[in-house]
Design a protein around this motif. Structure first.
Motif, PDB file in Angstrom:
ATOM      1  N   PHE A  91      14.607   0.804   9.555  1.00  0.00           N
ATOM      2  CA  PHE A  91      14.315   0.354   8.196  1.00  0.00           C
ATOM      3  C   PHE A  91      12.815   0.342   7.977  1.00  0.00           C
ATOM      4  O   PHE A  91      12.075  -0.273   8.742  1.00  0.00           O
ATOM      5  N   TRP A  92      12.353   1.046   6.956  1.00  0.00           N
ATOM      6  CA  TRP A  92      10.949   1.086   6.574  1.00  0.00           C
ATOM      7  C   TRP A  92      10.791   0.352   5.249  1.00  0.00           C
ATOM      8  O   TRP A  92      11.551   0.570   4.320  1.00  0.00           O
ATOM      9  N   ILE A  93       9.797  -0.518   5.164  1.00  0.00           N
ATOM     10  CA  ILE A  93       9.600  -1.295   3.946  1.00  0.00           C
ATOM     11  C   ILE A  93       8.102  -1.511   3.732  1.00  0.00           C
ATOM     12  O   ILE A  93       7.335  -1.627   4.699  1.00  0.00           O
ATOM     13  N   GLY A  94       7.705  -1.543   2.470  1.00  0.00           N
ATOM     14  CA  GLY A  94       6.302  -1.762   2.158  1.00  0.00           C
ATOM     15  C   GLY A  94       6.119  -2.978   1.277  1.00  0.00           C
ATOM     16  O   GLY A  94       7.072  -3.519   0.714  1.00  0.00           O
ATOM     17  N   THR A  95       4.880  -3.407   1.155  1.00  0.00           N
ATOM     18  CA  THR A  95       4.554  -4.538   0.297  1.00  0.00           C
ATOM     19  C   THR A  95       3.690  -4.055  -0.871  1.00  0.00           C
ATOM     20  O   THR A  95       3.218  -2.920  -0.900  1.00  0.00           O
ATOM     21  N   ARG A  96       3.517  -4.949  -1.834  1.00  0.00           N
ATOM     22  CA  ARG A  96       2.656  -4.664  -2.974  1.00  0.00           C
ATOM     23  C   ARG A  96       1.811  -5.900  -3.276  1.00  0.00           C
ATOM     24  O   ARG A  96       2.240  -7.042  -3.064  1.00  0.00           O
ATOM     25  N   HIS A  97       0.584  -5.648  -3.738  1.00  0.00           N
ATOM     26  CA  HIS A  97      -0.271  -6.746  -4.151  1.00  0.00           C
ATOM     27  C   HIS A  97       0.267  -7.340  -5.443  1.00  0.00           C
ATOM     28  O   HIS A  97       0.686  -6.617  -6.362  1.00  0.00           O
ATOM     29  N   ALA A  98       0.274  -8.663  -5.526  1.00  0.00           N
ATOM     30  CA  ALA A  98       0.865  -9.349  -6.675  1.00  0.00           C
ATOM     31  C   ALA A  98       0.213  -8.940  -7.988  1.00  0.00           C
ATOM     32  O   ALA A  98       0.886  -8.789  -9.004  1.00  0.00           O
ATOM     33  N   GLY A  99      -1.104  -8.725  -7.974  1.00  0.00           N
ATOM     34  CA  GLY A  99      -1.797  -8.346  -9.195  1.00  0.00           C
ATOM     35  C   GLY A  99      -1.872  -6.850  -9.420  1.00  0.00           C
ATOM     36  O   GLY A  99      -2.317  -6.393 -10.474  1.00  0.00           O
ATOM     37  N   GLY A 100      -1.453  -6.061  -8.421  1.00  0.00           N
ATOM     38  CA  GLY A 100      -1.449  -4.617  -8.561  1.00  0.00           C
ATOM     39  C   GLY A 100      -2.806  -3.957  -8.521  1.00  0.00           C
ATOM     40  O   GLY A 100      -2.979  -2.863  -9.068  1.00  0.00           O
ATOM     41  N   HIS A 101      -3.796  -4.585  -7.845  1.00  0.00           N
ATOM     42  CA  HIS A 101      -5.123  -3.958  -7.835  1.00  0.00           C
ATOM     43  C   HIS A 101      -5.857  -4.079  -6.505  1.00  0.00           C
ATOM     44  O   HIS A 101      -6.761  -3.283  -6.234  1.00  0.00           O
TER      45      HIS A 101
ATOM     46  N   SER B 118       1.067 -14.604   0.929  1.00  0.00           N
ATOM     47  CA  SER B 118       0.258 -15.381  -0.011  1.00  0.00           C
ATOM     48  C   SER B 118      -0.066 -14.585  -1.272  1.00  0.00           C
ATOM     49  O   SER B 118      -0.060 -15.130  -2.383  1.00  0.00           O
ATOM     50  N   ASP B 119      -0.364 -13.296  -1.138  1.00  0.00           N
ATOM     51  CA  ASP B 119      -0.680 -12.485  -2.324  1.00  0.00           C
ATOM     52  C   ASP B 119       0.022 -11.138  -2.328  1.00  0.00           C
ATOM     53  O   ASP B 119      -0.322 -10.255  -3.106  1.00  0.00           O
ATOM     54  N   VAL B 120       1.010 -10.955  -1.466  1.00  0.00           N
ATOM     55  CA  VAL B 120       1.810  -9.726  -1.476  1.00  0.00           C
ATOM     56  C   VAL B 120       3.290 -10.085  -1.462  1.00  0.00           C
ATOM     57  O   VAL B 120       3.671 -11.215  -1.126  1.00  0.00           O
ATOM     58  N   SER B 121       4.120  -9.121  -1.827  1.00  0.00           N
ATOM     59  CA  SER B 121       5.569  -9.290  -1.732  1.00  0.00           C
ATOM     60  C   SER B 121       6.170  -7.972  -1.266  1.00  0.00           C
ATOM     61  O   SER B 121       5.568  -6.907  -1.440  1.00  0.00           O
TER      62      SER B 121
END
Length: 199
Positions: A74-84, A59-62
């Motif tokens: 396989f290691w993978i991370g997400t990020r917040h859409a707004g970066g904060h 919903s708010d990460v990718s």
């Protein structure tokens, strides 16, 4: 785009979704981390296969950066859409294709790399124009959980950390020793270098 070292030729393929990371799957294909999912892509035929992913709320990460260790985990991370907001996470993906969360409370998980002996996984947890590099000790090729070690570096980069040693908005590649000392830098003619490889 694929660049072939042997003859300098390039080839392009269209992906069904916007990618965030790509790794070879060991069978001639590619594992692709899309912004909102995972799948396999055959470059020669252009065939894309999507994998069902559960346990990750988009919903708010990718999905962001990803990498394989020597055992093929396989290691993978997400990020917040707004970066904060600290709502992103870091995952391990095993043969069953089920993401196992290894760390929460991140803003951006980025720059995943492994030490030559396979005992440490290095991750950059970015939270603004300055990032921190955190070695995670105890890593094994079998994919056992790597526990956070000490804070390795913080606030020493002129740009955002990205893809191992590339620095977004930093106009450079930087190399850091295991003790946090800056070993060397390579100036670049571009402001936003991304993940790099030595060939």
């Amino acid at each position: 785009v694929v660049f072939r070292l042997r003859d300098g030729a390039t080839e392009e393929r269209a992906l069904p979704f916007r990618p965030s990371c790509v790794v070879p799957d060991g069978q001639g294909g590619l594992v692709v981390g899309y912004k909102k999912g995972l799948g396999r892509f055959d470059f020669e035929s252009g065939r894309a296969e999507q994998w069902p992913i559960s346990g990750v709320g988009f919903s708010d990460v990718s999905f962001n950066d990803g990498a394989c260790d020597a055992a093929g985990t396989f290691w993978i991370g997400t990020r917040h859409a707004g970066g904060h907001a600290p709502v992103a996470a870091h995952y391990r993906l095993g043969p069953d294709l089920r993401p196992a969360c290894r760390r929460r409370g991140l803003v951006v998980s980025n720059g995943i790399a492994f030490s030559p002996d396979g005992r440490r996984m290095l991750c950059r947890f970015t939270a603004g124009p300055h990032g921190c590099l955190r070695p995670r000790s105890g890593h094994r090729h079998a994919g056992r959980a790597a526990l956070p070690d000490r804070l390795h570096r913080q606030g020493l980069s002129p740009g955002w950390l990205h893809g191992g040693v590339a620095e977004i908005e930093g106009w450079r590649i930087a190399c850091y020793a295991p003790d946090g000392r800056q070993d060397r830098t390579i100036a670049l003619p571009v402001a936003k270098p991304s993940t790099l490889a030595f060939g």
